[in-house]
Scaffold this motif. Structure first.
Motif, mmCIF file in Angstrom:
data_model
loop_
_atom_site.group_PDB
_atom_site.id
_atom_site.type_symbol
_atom_site.label_atom_id
_atom_site.label_comp_id
_atom_site.label_asym_id
_atom_site.label_seq_id
_atom_site.Cartn_x
_atom_site.Cartn_y
_atom_site.Cartn_z
ATOM 1 N N VAL A 1 69.189 44.030 55.744
ATOM 2 C CA VAL A 1 68.345 43.052 54.874
ATOM 3 C C VAL A 1 67.105 42.984 55.549
ATOM 4 O O VAL A 1 66.877 43.088 56.795
ATOM 5 C CB VAL A 1 69.068 41.689 55.366
ATOM 6 C CG1 VAL A 1 68.186 40.659 54.919
ATOM 7 C CG2 VAL A 1 70.386 41.734 54.621
ATOM 8 N N LYS A 2 66.053 43.035 54.763
ATOM 9 C CA LYS A 2 64.766 42.931 55.108
ATOM 10 C C LYS A 2 64.258 41.509 54.897
ATOM 11 O O LYS A 2 64.428 40.916 53.993
ATOM 12 C CB LYS A 2 63.669 43.885 54.147
ATOM 13 C CG LYS A 2 64.102 45.254 54.247
ATOM 14 C CD LYS A 2 64.033 46.179 55.474
ATOM 15 C CE LYS A 2 62.710 46.713 55.564
ATOM 16 N NZ LYS A 2 62.653 47.411 56.736
ATOM 17 N N HIS A 3 63.698 41.130 56.000
ATOM 18 C CA HIS A 3 63.199 39.458 56.035
ATOM 19 C C HIS A 3 61.584 39.605 56.685
ATOM 20 O O HIS A 3 61.298 40.348 57.437
ATOM 21 C CB HIS A 3 64.063 38.812 56.993
ATOM 22 C CG HIS A 3 63.917 37.309 57.287
ATOM 23 N ND1 HIS A 3 62.887 36.769 57.941
ATOM 24 C CD2 HIS A 3 64.417 36.376 56.610
ATOM 25 C CE1 HIS A 3 62.958 35.530 57.789
ATOM 26 N NE2 HIS A 3 63.898 35.271 56.987
ATOM 27 N N PRO A 4 60.825 38.561 56.104
ATOM 28 C CA PRO A 4 59.492 38.471 56.380
ATOM 29 C C PRO A 4 59.289 38.198 58.057
ATOM 30 O O PRO A 4 58.216 38.315 58.532
ATOM 31 C CB PRO A 4 58.731 37.361 55.827
ATOM 32 C CG PRO A 4 59.781 36.560 55.075
ATOM 33 C CD PRO A 4 61.094 37.281 55.273
ATOM 34 N N GLY A 5 60.370 37.935 58.674
ATOM 35 C CA GLY A 5 60.080 37.201 59.923
ATOM 36 C C GLY A 5 59.862 35.664 60.218
ATOM 37 O O GLY A 5 59.590 35.116 58.976
ATOM 38 N N ALA A 6 60.116 35.051 61.101
ATOM 39 C CA ALA A 6 59.927 33.633 61.225
ATOM 40 C C ALA A 6 59.447 33.299 62.650
ATOM 41 O O ALA A 6 59.515 33.972 63.537
ATOM 42 C CB ALA A 6 61.352 33.071 60.982
ATOM 43 N N LYS B 1 52.730 35.557 54.371
ATOM 44 C CA LYS B 1 52.159 37.037 54.289
ATOM 45 C C LYS B 1 50.766 37.274 55.171
ATOM 46 O O LYS B 1 49.941 36.279 54.885
ATOM 47 C CB LYS B 1 51.986 37.507 52.921
ATOM 48 C CG LYS B 1 52.051 38.803 52.578
ATOM 49 C CD LYS B 1 51.795 39.315 51.162
ATOM 50 C CE LYS B 1 51.458 40.754 51.201
ATOM 51 N NZ LYS B 1 52.640 41.363 51.097
ATOM 52 N N GLY B 2 50.763 37.957 56.150
ATOM 53 C CA GLY B 2 49.629 38.190 57.075
ATOM 54 C C GLY B 2 49.284 37.097 58.113
ATOM 55 O O GLY B 2 48.468 37.114 58.701
ATOM 56 N N GLU B 3 50.380 36.224 58.303
ATOM 57 C CA GLU B 3 50.182 34.891 59.079
ATOM 58 C C GLU B 3 50.121 35.111 60.378
ATOM 59 O O GLU B 3 51.204 35.943 60.839
ATOM 60 C CB GLU B 3 51.001 33.780 58.705
ATOM 61 C CG GLU B 3 50.685 32.492 59.324
ATOM 62 C CD GLU B 3 51.683 31.212 58.704
ATOM 63 O OE1 GLU B 3 51.123 30.125 58.771
ATOM 64 O OE2 GLU B 3 52.732 31.606 58.166
ATOM 65 N N ASP B 4 49.626 34.492 61.219
ATOM 66 C CA ASP B 4 49.491 34.897 62.792
ATOM 67 C C ASP B 4 50.764 34.031 63.012
ATOM 68 O O ASP B 4 50.798 32.721 62.886
ATOM 69 C CB ASP B 4 48.297 34.416 63.409
ATOM 70 C CG ASP B 4 48.503 34.383 64.690
ATOM 71 O OD1 ASP B 4 48.366 35.435 65.510
ATOM 72 O OD2 ASP B 4 48.533 33.346 65.657
ATOM 73 N N PRO B 5 51.780 34.605 63.816
ATOM 74 C CA PRO B 5 52.881 33.902 64.352
ATOM 75 C C PRO B 5 52.732 32.439 65.173
ATOM 76 O O PRO B 5 53.245 31.473 64.616
ATOM 77 C CB PRO B 5 53.619 34.642 65.243
ATOM 78 C CG PRO B 5 53.286 36.312 64.716
ATOM 79 C CD PRO B 5 51.862 35.930 64.395
ATOM 80 N N MET B 6 51.618 32.388 65.839
ATOM 81 C CA MET B 6 51.225 31.252 66.688
ATOM 82 C C MET B 6 50.905 30.201 65.708
ATOM 83 O O MET B 6 51.079 29.086 65.686
ATOM 84 C CB MET B 6 50.302 31.580 67.678
ATOM 85 C CG MET B 6 49.987 30.312 68.746
ATOM 86 S SD MET B 6 49.135 30.683 70.100
ATOM 87 C CE MET B 6 50.056 31.673 71.176
ATOM 88 N N GLU B 7 50.153 30.619 64.609
ATOM 89 C CA GLU B 7 49.564 29.706 63.823
ATOM 90 C C GLU B 7 50.768 29.094 62.961
ATOM 91 O O GLU B 7 50.660 28.003 62.598
ATOM 92 C CB GLU B 7 48.504 30.178 63.067
ATOM 93 C CG GLU B 7 47.024 30.319 63.587
ATOM 94 C CD GLU B 7 46.568 29.077 64.259
ATOM 95 O OE1 GLU B 7 46.550 28.143 63.620
ATOM 96 O OE2 GLU B 7 46.573 29.298 65.503
ATOM 97 N N ALA B 8 51.462 30.061 62.433
ATOM 98 C CA ALA B 8 52.612 29.486 61.811
ATOM 99 C C ALA B 8 53.652 28.586 62.604
ATOM 100 O O ALA B 8 54.187 27.679 62.190
ATOM 101 C CB ALA B 8 53.562 30.868 61.343
#
Lengths: 183, 183
Positions: free
Chosen positions: B41-46, B81-88
């Motif tokens: 399963v491919k996932h965009p990350g969280a 898409k393309g978002e920095d994890p810390m900003e997310a």
């Protein structure tokens, strides 16, 4: 108390049934009466084992196709059909590391990815360990490591340990030691 | 050191591409030269956020279709898409709880289910919290809780908290307190 957040399943579209997982897309009625889609992976459930012998945590190194590399994890594996989780934990520990245990205790059962998967991992603490023979599945290639807490923490910081259940196991271990030292 | 455990991807069959996840079956060459199938399963990350305010952990109650019920979790959400994890992490904390944070620190990044999914969760500690307005997605219905460590542990034992990242957050909190009390 939380009923007003509930979603009601309207229909289920079965997309894929594989050897390990299956996939379905559920149409649900949302709390405001509108409808939404939920992509759900069905999994048979798994067990994982915290096994510490002479101050060293048992870890298995194996290739993870989803990660594209090898990773060190605590011994773990899928539940077989109808299998009791505690028996599965004993079985996986023995198959993957060769160790049998005299005592086994349930620590937690947790969902790994509740947003898209029903996989639940039953986590056990195995004690009174006795070395023996490994018995791997045909498509399973692993190496056993025994790591001190310091080595375990270094593996985490280096990313060689990089999965939720193994980091949880390391926290459990560290907390158990921290609490014991306080007592 | 672990090269001999590596598997080589021979081919990939794309089964499904959804709104959140996609599914593929990879054929791999195993270390002994035979071939096997890996369902991935491919996932965009969280991202997920440990946010503690006046000795209380911020939790969100929401319905989880995969579990068939509501569950209390730390604030979390998918990477855009393309978002920095810390900003997310800042964004999800604010959207789901209304709180903004003056300070944010990376704790761990971990795979949730390395056996069948590439989902990685980036876990952050948010501090210096200021209350504000929530901003939920259209298909998101949640309630915010603020729980003491004792309440958090009770929710775990009752199964109202039942996912890996939130139990990990509770362990982090407990360990942080235990270590502080020792110092």
């Amino acid at each position: 108390m939380t009923n007003k957040l509930n979603e009601i399943t309207v229909s289920t579209e079965h997309i894929f049934a594989g050897k390990v997982i299956s996939l379905q897309v559920d149409t649900v009625e949302l709390p405001d009466g509108s409808t939404g889609k939920r992509e759900i992976v069905k999994h048979p459930g798994a067990v994982a084992v915290v096994a510490i012998r002479d101050g060293r945590l048992l870890l298995v190194d194996q290739f993870r196709q989803a990660m594209g590399r090898c990773e060190l994890e605590i011994p773990a594996g899928k539940l077989e059909k109808g299998e009791d989780p505690m028996e599965a934990a004993r079985r996986e520990l023995q198959e993957e590391t060769g160790y049998t245990c005299g005592k086994i205790t349930h620590l937690h059962s947790f969902y790994t990815s509740p947003g898209f998967a029903d996989e639940i991992i039953h986590l056990y603490l195995a004690e009174e360990l006795t070395a023996g023979e490994m018995a791997l599945d045909d498509d399973e290639f692993i190496e056993v490591y025994e790591a001190t807490l310091e080595e375990t923490q270094r593996y985490i910081s280096e990313g060689r340990i990089a999965d939720a259940k193994t980091i949880l196991a390391a926290y459990y271990w560290q907390l158990h030691l921290a609490t014991k030292h306080q007592a």
